[in-house]
Design an enzyme around this catalytic site. Structure first.
Site, PDB file in Angstrom:
ATOM      1  CG  ASP A 139      -1.199  11.126   4.314  1.00 36.16           C
ATOM      2  OD1 ASP A 139      -1.570  12.219   4.769  1.00 36.16           O
ATOM      3  OD2 ASP A 139      -0.740  10.988   3.164  1.00 36.16           O
ATOM      4  CG  HIS A 140      -5.219  12.280   3.381  1.00 43.56           C
ATOM      5  ND1 HIS A 140      -5.865  13.492   3.307  1.00 43.56           N
ATOM      6  CD2 HIS A 140      -4.019  12.448   2.768  1.00 43.56           C
ATOM      7  CE1 HIS A 140      -5.099  14.362   2.680  1.00 43.56           C
ATOM      8  NE2 HIS A 140      -3.966  13.752   2.336  1.00 43.56           N
ATOM      9  CD  GLU A 159      -1.049  11.436  -1.175  1.00 46.26           C
ATOM     10  OE1 GLU A 159       0.180  11.527  -1.228  1.00 46.26           O
ATOM     11  OE2 GLU A 159      -1.751  12.124  -0.428  1.00 46.26           O
ATOM     12  CG  HIS A 164      -3.201  14.701  -2.913  1.00 44.09           C
ATOM     13  ND1 HIS A 164      -4.356  14.471  -2.199  1.00 44.09           N
ATOM     14  CD2 HIS A 164      -2.270  15.048  -1.997  1.00 44.09           C
ATOM     15  CE1 HIS A 164      -4.137  14.657  -0.915  1.00 44.09           C
ATOM     16  NE2 HIS A 164      -2.876  15.019  -0.767  1.00 44.09           N
ATOM     17  CG  HIS A 224      -1.788  17.493   2.815  1.00 43.00           C
ATOM     18  ND1 HIS A 224      -2.138  16.167   2.966  1.00 43.00           N
ATOM     19  CD2 HIS A 224      -1.492  17.940   4.065  1.00 43.00           C
ATOM     20  CE1 HIS A 224      -2.067  15.833   4.238  1.00 43.00           C
ATOM     21  NE2 HIS A 224      -1.682  16.894   4.924  1.00 43.00           N
ATOM     22  CG  ASN A 241       1.824  15.479   3.455  1.00 44.92           C
ATOM     23  OD1 ASN A 241       2.331  15.928   4.478  1.00 44.92           O
ATOM     24  ND2 ASN A 241       0.735  14.746   3.457  1.00 44.92           N
TER      25      ASN A 241
END
Length: 400
Positions: free
Chosen positions: A149-150, A222, A267, A306, A328
């Site tokens: 992820d990110h 997040e 998020h 997302h 996600n």
């Protein structure tokens, strides 16, 4: 064919991702009747088989998703219990799953007491988790995408460690350890964002790894990525930005990429109706790029979604119609896992107050109740059940 995926934050009002309605935590028996739906998809490409999918098989799987109108649940995990819950759910709902590692999740897998100097524990934990998936995924009979992820600019050393692990695995096995990685350089100017992405795309392409990149900003917070105070204008990506990125990354030979573009997604956990998703942005972007390319492809980009908490099912499915092939999921599955454990404790409370002594007798042992596997299994079942509901929302049931 280039794969471009965008997790887009949208302009006001169109379609959004809504967390599924409240899931009964005690309803943990996953029967196919819970997710029964008529199969209306074309046969899965022959390249896509049970186990971890990479390279051409991954490209074929994402194309199958876009062509058949479904999106793959992309689930953040923190250990083998949540990993296994993902694959159990996929087996039950009859579709693929994306197991997603974050930098913090990797560190947790390695152990919070492990030395994390230079991201050593974060790197080692992600590798350990990926190897676990590779060892057991085929036993579940479903295609599994291994993703991270990110990764912000400051976290690139973490990504460099994963690239090295992929290279080592590729040299020994002819395929990368991970299927794909996400670079989130959305805080940087567009040109710098894509220039760095292009550098990594050059490395990824040589190992058949897909790149997911982000344009605009997903609001909220997040796992160490905090955009709660971001200017709202940055929550909506423009078609020109996506097209520029598409052009630049397409210059890399063998490039596979998806774009997480922002279309109002956030998020975190929000009540339905409190998130202003604009999936129409994705539709407009597809039309813009299609017109520029003039090659007959009306959905040239592969988008990812997302920050779907608080979105409606209608918005989610409208986004899928625009080419979203992965969504996600983190906040809702975190709650589901905890809720399963909470319900287990509530049900067995009187058997969990000591090693000896319970309502059946003062000398009765309680070992079978406090065995960690019991409460963890309750968490797994609850999380898997929640993912089956998510798969319904994403049209990802019985697609294999």
């Amino acid at each position: 064919m280039k794969l471009a995926t965008a997790a887009l934050l949208a302009v006001p009002a169109v379609a959004a991702f809504t967390p599924a309605t409240s899931f009964g935590v005690r309803n943990t028996a996953l029967k196919m009747s819970e997710v029964e739906t008529e199969k209306k998809v074309t046969p899965l490409p022959a390249s896509v088989k049970p186990g971890v999918v990479t390279g051409q098989a991954l490209k074929d799987l994402l194309s199958h998703a876009k062509e058949n109108g479904y999106a793959i649940p992309g689930v953040n995990i923190v250990g083998t219990s949540s990993i296994n819950a993902c694959m159990e759910a996929a087996k039950k709902y009859g579709g693929p799953i994306m197991v997603t590692f974050s930098k913090g999740g990797g560190q947790f897998i390695a152990g919070k007491a492990a030395d994390n100097t230079d991201d050593a524990a974060s790197i080692a934990g992600c590798i350990a988790g990926a190897l676990h998936v590779r060892q057991v995924a085929e036993l579940y009979g479903v295609p599994v995408v291994l993703h991270t992820d990110h990764c912000q600019k400051a976290w690139l050393p973490w990504m460099d460690g994963l690239v090295a692990a992929n290279q080592d695995y590729f040299e020994k096995n002819g395929e990368p350890l991970f299927s794909s990685h996400m670079l989130d350089l959305s805080e940087e100017p567009l040109e710098e964002n894509i220039a760095i992405c292009k550098e990594y795309m050059e490395k990824f392409a040589k190992m058949n790894i897909l790149l997911e990149f982000e344009l605009g900003v997903t609001g909220g917070e997040e796992d160490g990525v905090d955009n709660t105070d971001v200017d709202s204008s940055r929550l909506y990506t423009q078609p020109e930005e996506v097209y520029y990125s598409y052009q630049q990354l397409s210059e890399v030979e063998n490039a596979m990429f998806t774009c997480a573009a922002s279309f109002g997604n956030v998020h975190g956990v929000y009540a339905p109706g409190n998130v202003d998703l604009q999936p129409v942005i994705l539709h407009n972007t597809q039309s813009y790029i299609s017109e520029k390319l003039a090659n007959g492809d009306d959905k040239p980009m592969f988008f990812v979604f997302h920050g779907g908490s608080g979105s409606s099912v209608e918005d989610i499915q409208y986004a899928i119609e625009a080419g979203v092939i992965k969504m996600n999921i983190d906040t809702d599955t975190q709650w589901a896992f905890w809720d399963g454990i909470r319900a287990y404790e509530a049900t067995n409370h009187d058997y969990l107050q000591g090693q000896i002594g319970n309502p059946d007798g003062a000398d009765k042992p309680n070992k079978k109740y406090y065995d960690p596997r019991m409460s963890l299994r309750a968490g797994e079942e609850s999380m898997a059940a929640r993912l089956c509901k998510a798969a319904e929302d994403l049209n990802c049931v019985n697609v294999l």
